[in-house]
Design an enzyme around this catalytic site. Structure first.
Site, PDB file in Angstrom:
ATOM      1  N   TRP A 102       2.664 -26.226 -35.818  1.00  9.18           N
ATOM      2  CA  TRP A 102       3.458 -26.314 -37.046  1.00  9.18           C
ATOM      3  C   TRP A 102       4.746 -25.518 -36.929  1.00  9.18           C
ATOM      4  O   TRP A 102       5.791 -25.925 -37.447  1.00  9.18           O
ATOM      5  CB  TRP A 102       2.648 -25.863 -38.265  1.00  9.18           C
ATOM      6  CG  TRP A 102       1.467 -26.744 -38.485  1.00  9.18           C
ATOM      7  CD1 TRP A 102       0.147 -26.411 -38.364  1.00  9.18           C
ATOM      8  CD2 TRP A 102       1.488 -28.137 -38.824  1.00  9.18           C
ATOM      9  NE1 TRP A 102      -0.638 -27.500 -38.602  1.00  9.18           N
ATOM     10  CE2 TRP A 102       0.150 -28.572 -38.889  1.00  9.18           C
ATOM     11  CE3 TRP A 102       2.504 -29.058 -39.071  1.00  9.18           C
ATOM     12  CZ2 TRP A 102      -0.200 -29.888 -39.198  1.00  9.18           C
ATOM     13  CZ3 TRP A 102       2.161 -30.366 -39.373  1.00  9.18           C
ATOM     14  CH2 TRP A 102       0.820 -30.769 -39.437  1.00  9.18           C
ATOM     15  N   ASP A 170       6.300 -19.591 -43.256  1.00  8.74           N
ATOM     16  CA  ASP A 170       5.371 -20.654 -43.632  1.00  8.74           C
ATOM     17  C   ASP A 170       3.993 -20.003 -43.729  1.00  8.74           C
ATOM     18  O   ASP A 170       3.420 -19.596 -42.728  1.00  8.74           O
ATOM     19  CB  ASP A 170       5.388 -21.753 -42.555  1.00  8.74           C
ATOM     20  CG  ASP A 170       4.329 -22.832 -42.819  1.00  8.74           C
ATOM     21  OD1 ASP A 170       3.585 -22.726 -43.811  1.00  8.74           O
ATOM     22  OD2 ASP A 170       4.267 -23.786 -42.009  1.00  8.74           O
ATOM     23  N   LYS A 194      -4.918 -25.660 -48.845  1.00  8.04           N
ATOM     24  CA  LYS A 194      -5.895 -24.784 -48.181  1.00  8.04           C
ATOM     25  C   LYS A 194      -6.396 -23.730 -49.175  1.00  8.04           C
ATOM     26  O   LYS A 194      -7.499 -23.840 -49.691  1.00  8.04           O
ATOM     27  CB  LYS A 194      -5.298 -24.169 -46.932  1.00  8.04           C
ATOM     28  CG  LYS A 194      -4.954 -25.256 -45.899  1.00  8.04           C
ATOM     29  CD  LYS A 194      -3.730 -24.943 -45.158  1.00  8.04           C
ATOM     30  CE  LYS A 194      -3.124 -26.113 -44.423  1.00  8.04           C
ATOM     31  NZ  LYS A 194      -3.952 -26.902 -43.548  1.00  8.04           N
TER      32      LYS A 194
HETATM   33  N1  PMP Z   1       2.345 -25.595 -41.990  1.00  6.55           N
HETATM   34  C1  PMP Z   1       1.081 -25.216 -41.686  1.00  6.55           C
HETATM   35  C2  PMP Z   1       0.833 -23.809 -41.234  1.00  6.55           C
HETATM   36  C3  PMP Z   1       0.031 -26.129 -41.793  1.00  6.55           C
HETATM   37  O1  PMP Z   1      -1.209 -25.750 -41.474  1.00  6.55           O
HETATM   38  C4  PMP Z   1       0.304 -27.453 -42.224  1.00  6.55           C
HETATM   39  C5  PMP Z   1      -0.774 -28.498 -42.407  1.00  6.55           C
HETATM   40  N2  PMP Z   1      -2.002 -28.242 -41.966  1.00  6.55           N
HETATM   41  C6  PMP Z   1       1.620 -27.797 -42.514  1.00  6.55           C
HETATM   42  C7  PMP Z   1       2.611 -26.846 -42.408  1.00  6.55           C
HETATM   43  C8  PMP Z   1       1.986 -29.200 -42.929  1.00  6.55           C
HETATM   44  O2  PMP Z   1       1.590 -29.436 -44.232  1.00  6.55           O
HETATM   45  P1  PMP Z   1       1.692 -30.905 -44.877  1.00  6.55           P
HETATM   46  O3  PMP Z   1       0.661 -31.760 -44.204  1.00  6.55           O
HETATM   47  O4  PMP Z   1       1.412 -30.661 -46.326  1.00  6.55           O
HETATM   48  O5  PMP Z   1       3.061 -31.408 -44.628  1.00  6.55           O
END
Ligand code: PMP
Length: 357
Positions: A102, A170, A194
């Site tokens: 991510w 993030d 989460k």
């Molecule tokens: N950042 C992190 C740390 C994540 O774990 C995730 C999804 N698991 C995301 C961003 C992306 O989130 P989304 O699927 O809502 O775009």
């Protein structure tokens, strides 16, 4: 129907008490006589939901009035876009810490807007550890982007050194899972699915000093300043999603952040301890101080052992332990709502399997 023991990484397990309140609100939201799914986003009742949720975020994160709080659409990835759209002016560069999938994707999204630079990376180690914190951040960097918990690879920053440029974090997979100094960030954001509720919603908290520097030439939906000014209602808000997040915030407050942190430590310690004493299963992250308390990733020494554990989990009503498609193996997510006894059951199954062969 019997509820499963749900170790999924997100959408993730929610407290039953929250689910019950959502279920009741789907029939009628408080005394409005209409469903939370029908509640107008410009109603007084929804304004009250927004205000209470902001107060709780401020209180639980321990941040003062220098921060603005907004609820946004588009989950985590929309924040990957909004951060550079708002704060990466042309000619500047943005510094990214490349600590996992991510973290890397956040940087790739920023490249649609401007130039980026990786200032630390653990890609050469397949992200099995955290990278060294960068000694110096380029002075011209508009911001430093950090992913506090690496959901797919199972590493987590437990302490982050101060930085000379604004830090944007993030926190999608570890927000409000522990006591934390949130005021070290100029902006932090989290997808909600989460520890904060359901998918599609994101929380963003922005320091006013950073906000002053934001790009003014953006469509309002993608502008933090416009979202702040219109109190998260630039367009039709995700009313039920934000209400679920409010219920989660109330649940976190009632449980207590210290209790949640202690529980999260116990859950992770239990599982890592079993893995560290196993001859069959092995934690992906060897360095104990780099290990995530939220996502415990591990592998088996053979496909046969892997299939055996998958089958055992199925027999015991357990779902969601498969590793991400990029890593394989297993990933057990231990977010706030996951009870200790569920982890204890999984730990016992692993140990019993080991004794049986
Ligand atoms: N950042 C992190 C740390 C994540 O774990 C995730 C999804 N698991 C995301 C961003 C992306 O989130 P989304 O699927 O809502 O775009």
């Amino acid at each position: 129907m019997k509820r499963k023991i749900n170790f999924n990484p997100g959408p993730a397990t929610l407290p039953v008490s929250v689910l019950e309140q959502v279920a009741a609100a789907i029939l009628s939201y408080e005394d409005t006589g209409i469903s939370i799914l029908e509640l107008p986003h410009r109603s007084k009742a929804f304004k009250a939901i927004i205000e209470e949720s902001k107060d709780l975020v401020r209180e639980l994160c321990g941040i003062d009035n220098n921060y603005e709080i907004v609820w946004l659409h588009g989950g985590g990835r929309q924040q990957f876009c909004m951060v550079p759209a708002n704060f990466l002016p042309s000619g500047a560069t943005a510094a990214y810490i490349d600590s996992g999938y991510w973290a890397h994707e956040a940087m790739e999204y920023a490249q649609y807007y401007g130039s980026t630079q990786i200032v630390a990376s653990s890609a050469p180690e397949q992200y099995t550890r955290l990278p060294q914190w960068p000694e110096a951040i380029p002075a011209n960097a508009a911001f430093l982007h950090l992913t506090t918990n690496n959901t797919i690879y199972g590493t987590q920053w437990h302490h982050t050194p101060l930085s000379s440029v604004p830090v944007i974090a993030d926190m999608s997979s570890d927000i409000l899972s522990r006591k934390h100094d949130y005021s070290q960030y100029a902006l932090f954001y989290a997808a909600a699915q989460k520890n904060l509720g359901t998918p599609g919603v994101a929380l963003a908290v922005i320091h006013k000093d950073l906000l002053k520097t934001a790009n003014k030439q953006l469509p309002p939906l993608l502008s933090y300043a416009a979202q702040v000014q219109q109190n998260s209602i630039v367009n039709t808000a995700n009313v039920s999603g934000i209400y679920t997040a409010l219920l989660m915030l109330r649940w976190i407050k009632n449980t207590g952040l210290y209790v949640i942190e202690a529980d999260n430590l116990s859950k992770a310690a239990l599982l890592y301890n079993v893995l560290d004493n196993s001859t069959i299963f092995k934690a992906r992250v060897a360095e104990t101080t780099h290990r995530s308390l939220m996502n415990v990733c591990f592998t088996a020494t053979s496909k046969q052992h892997e299939s055996a554990l998958v089958a055992l989990c199925e027999e015991n009503n357990i779902v969601g332990i498969e590793g991400h498609r990029h890593t394989g193996g297993f990933r057990v997510s231990l977010y706030n709502a996951l009870p200790l006894h569920d982890v204890a059951l999984l730990a016992e199954l692993i140990q019993a399997y080991e004794r049986s062969i």
